[in-house]
Design a protein around this motif. Structure first.
Motif, PDB file in Angstrom:
ATOM      1  N   ASP A   1       9.180 -17.700 -19.701  1.00  0.00           N
ATOM      2  CA  ASP A   1      10.346 -17.075 -18.356  1.00  0.00           C
ATOM      3  C   ASP A   1      11.725 -16.611 -19.399  1.00  0.00           C
ATOM      4  O   ASP A   1      12.492 -15.178 -19.113  1.00  0.00           O
ATOM      5  CB  ASP A   1       9.998 -17.425 -17.239  1.00  0.00           C
ATOM      6  CG  ASP A   1       9.023 -17.689 -16.853  1.00  0.00           C
ATOM      7  OD1 ASP A   1       8.371 -16.853 -16.208  1.00  0.00           O
ATOM      8  OD2 ASP A   1       7.921 -18.588 -16.509  1.00  0.00           O
TER       9      ASP A   1
ATOM     10  N   ARG B   1      14.211  -8.182 -22.373  1.00  0.00           N
ATOM     11  CA  ARG B   1      14.564  -8.390 -21.233  1.00  0.00           C
ATOM     12  C   ARG B   1      14.867 -10.152 -20.264  1.00  0.00           C
ATOM     13  O   ARG B   1      15.457 -10.471 -20.035  1.00  0.00           O
ATOM     14  CB  ARG B   1      14.357  -7.925 -19.927  1.00  0.00           C
ATOM     15  CG  ARG B   1      14.824  -6.188 -19.848  1.00  0.00           C
ATOM     16  CD  ARG B   1      14.451  -5.763 -18.775  1.00  0.00           C
ATOM     17  NE  ARG B   1      14.931  -5.467 -17.779  1.00  0.00           N
ATOM     18  CZ  ARG B   1      15.910  -5.421 -17.002  1.00  0.00           C
ATOM     19  NH1 ARG B   1      16.831  -4.988 -18.274  1.00  0.00           N
ATOM     20  NH2 ARG B   1      16.663  -6.268 -16.322  1.00  0.00           N
ATOM     21  N   LYS B   2      14.365 -11.171 -21.765  1.00  0.00           N
ATOM     22  CA  LYS B   2      14.204 -11.646 -21.346  1.00  0.00           C
ATOM     23  C   LYS B   2      14.741 -12.698 -22.560  1.00  0.00           C
ATOM     24  O   LYS B   2      14.750 -14.410 -22.117  1.00  0.00           O
ATOM     25  CB  LYS B   2      12.766 -12.332 -20.944  1.00  0.00           C
ATOM     26  CG  LYS B   2      11.967 -12.729 -21.303  1.00  0.00           C
ATOM     27  CD  LYS B   2      10.320 -13.344 -21.094  1.00  0.00           C
ATOM     28  CE  LYS B   2       9.503 -13.308 -22.290  1.00  0.00           C
ATOM     29  NZ  LYS B   2       8.066 -13.352 -21.337  1.00  0.00           N
TER      30      LYS B   2
ATOM     31  N   ARG C   1      13.396 -16.945 -12.161  1.00  0.00           N
ATOM     32  CA  ARG C   1      13.172 -16.014 -12.622  1.00  0.00           C
ATOM     33  C   ARG C   1      14.075 -14.109 -11.990  1.00  0.00           C
ATOM     34  O   ARG C   1      14.540 -13.421 -12.960  1.00  0.00           O
ATOM     35  CB  ARG C   1      10.855 -15.728 -12.528  1.00  0.00           C
ATOM     36  CG  ARG C   1      10.585 -16.802 -13.193  1.00  0.00           C
ATOM     37  CD  ARG C   1       9.229 -16.162 -12.937  1.00  0.00           C
ATOM     38  NE  ARG C   1       7.859 -17.305 -13.812  1.00  0.00           N
ATOM     39  CZ  ARG C   1       7.894 -17.885 -12.902  1.00  0.00           C
ATOM     40  NH1 ARG C   1       7.994 -17.782 -11.491  1.00  0.00           N
ATOM     41  NH2 ARG C   1       6.827 -18.998 -13.281  1.00  0.00           N
ATOM     42  N   GLN C   2      14.079 -14.466 -11.061  1.00  0.00           N
ATOM     43  CA  GLN C   2      15.105 -13.666 -10.700  1.00  0.00           C
ATOM     44  C   GLN C   2      16.620 -13.155 -11.120  1.00  0.00           C
ATOM     45  O   GLN C   2      17.513 -12.468 -11.661  1.00  0.00           O
ATOM     46  CB  GLN C   2      14.779 -13.407  -8.953  1.00  0.00           C
ATOM     47  CG  GLN C   2      14.239 -13.053  -8.351  1.00  0.00           C
ATOM     48  CD  GLN C   2      14.488 -12.868  -6.660  1.00  0.00           C
ATOM     49  OE1 GLN C   2      15.355 -13.137  -6.287  1.00  0.00           O
ATOM     50  NE2 GLN C   2      13.861 -12.193  -5.338  1.00  0.00           N
TER      51      GLN C   2
ATOM     52  N   GLU D   1      16.973 -11.843 -14.398  1.00  0.00           N
ATOM     53  CA  GLU D   1      16.009 -10.641 -13.982  1.00  0.00           C
ATOM     54  C   GLU D   1      17.973  -9.831 -13.883  1.00  0.00           C
ATOM     55  O   GLU D   1      18.338  -9.043 -14.463  1.00  0.00           O
ATOM     56  CB  GLU D   1      15.290 -10.283 -13.622  1.00  0.00           C
ATOM     57  CG  GLU D   1      13.918 -10.299 -13.414  1.00  0.00           C
ATOM     58  CD  GLU D   1      13.129  -9.822 -12.393  1.00  0.00           C
ATOM     59  OE1 GLU D   1      13.582  -9.502 -11.180  1.00  0.00           O
ATOM     60  OE2 GLU D   1      11.885 -10.416 -11.958  1.00  0.00           O
ATOM     61  N   ARG D   2      18.318 -10.455 -13.003  1.00  0.00           N
ATOM     62  CA  ARG D   2      19.350 -10.748 -12.191  1.00  0.00           C
ATOM     63  C   ARG D   2      21.194 -10.441 -14.072  1.00  0.00           C
ATOM     64  O   ARG D   2      21.368  -9.370 -14.286  1.00  0.00           O
ATOM     65  CB  ARG D   2      20.086 -10.957 -11.785  1.00  0.00           C
ATOM     66  CG  ARG D   2      19.434 -10.526 -10.352  1.00  0.00           C
ATOM     67  CD  ARG D   2      20.425 -11.947  -9.207  1.00  0.00           C
ATOM     68  NE  ARG D   2      19.540 -11.195  -7.534  1.00  0.00           N
ATOM     69  CZ  ARG D   2      20.173 -10.210  -6.495  1.00  0.00           C
ATOM     70  NH1 ARG D   2      21.036 -10.230  -7.140  1.00  0.00           N
ATOM     71  NH2 ARG D   2      19.460 -10.333  -6.014  1.00  0.00           N
TER      72      ARG D   2
END
Length: 217
Positions: free
Chosen positions: A91, A113-114, A156-157, A160-161
């Motif tokens: 993640d 993106r991760k 995980r949020q 993403e942020r």
């Protein structure tokens, strides 16, 4: 309503040989998670790998000694080679240097993106904290001792942020982006490398702790 997943939040730390920087970072991060309580221990899984791993080798003795001195468990590590599957299952991927993030994205392009530099992720989380007027549902208290199925999805949020903050914060000085590679160098270089790791992890911990206390992100 936030989706709830039974899957733990998986962190993969990457360096070159997987005998110094990445295992040390993973061990120090694991120690911090263990101190945070059972809800965190059951929700977060941490591993490491190398882009040109000395497969099967134990951890470098000086790096392991520093891990132990800093309160982490440095026993039982065996170097392993990075694979696309490892990246895809993670993640959050933390590279020790720019070359490692590049190798991660080359192995699994959808991971862009991760995948972050360790220093970059600390910067971006602080940017999220400053910029956002939203609140996450508070994370479980480190003292609660109760596992929360929400915690992995909240983390995980957070990733993403952090990714959304790219380009929104001033760029870091290139000379400070990469964690020093101490392998084969004098003890002072090992100490300097470990200090870089500690400083970044402390900043990451501070941002996540504010999230857990309900501070706006």
């Amino acid at each position: 309503m936030m989706p709830v997943s039974d899957d733990p939040f998986r962190v993969l730390v990457v360096c070159t040989g997987n005998i110094c920087r990445s295992p040390q970072t993973a061990q120090l991060l694991q120690a911090a998670v263990a101190q945070a309580g059972e809800s965190w221990r059951s929700a977060v899984v941490i591993a490491s790998a190398g882009t040109r791993a000395l497969e099967g080798a134990p951890m470098d003795e000086q790096a392991a000694a520093l891990s132990l001195r800093l309160g982490a468990d440095a026993t039982g590590h065996t170097a392993r080679q990075l694979t696309p599957t490892m990246v895809e299952e993670a993640d959050l991927v933390l590279g020790m240097a720019r070359e490692h993030r590049s190798e991660v994205v080359r192995a699994a392009p959808r991971a862009s993106r991760k995948a972050f530099l360790l220093t970059e992720f600390a910067d971006l989380l602080e940017g999220v904290e400053r910029a956002s007027a939203h609140r996450f549902q508070p994370l479980p208290s480190p003292r609660s001792g109760l596992a929360s199925p929400l915690l992995p999805d909240q983390l995980r949020q957070g990733v993403e942020r952090a990714a959304a903050q790219r380009g929104m914060i001033p760029p870091r000085d290139p000379d400070t982006m990469d964690v020093l590679d101490p392998y084969g160098h004098a003890p002072k270089v090992y100490r300097a490398s470990a200090e870089q790791v500690q400083e970044s992890l402390a900043r990451i911990h501070g941002s996540v702790r504010k999230l857990a206390q309900g501070v706006p992100w």
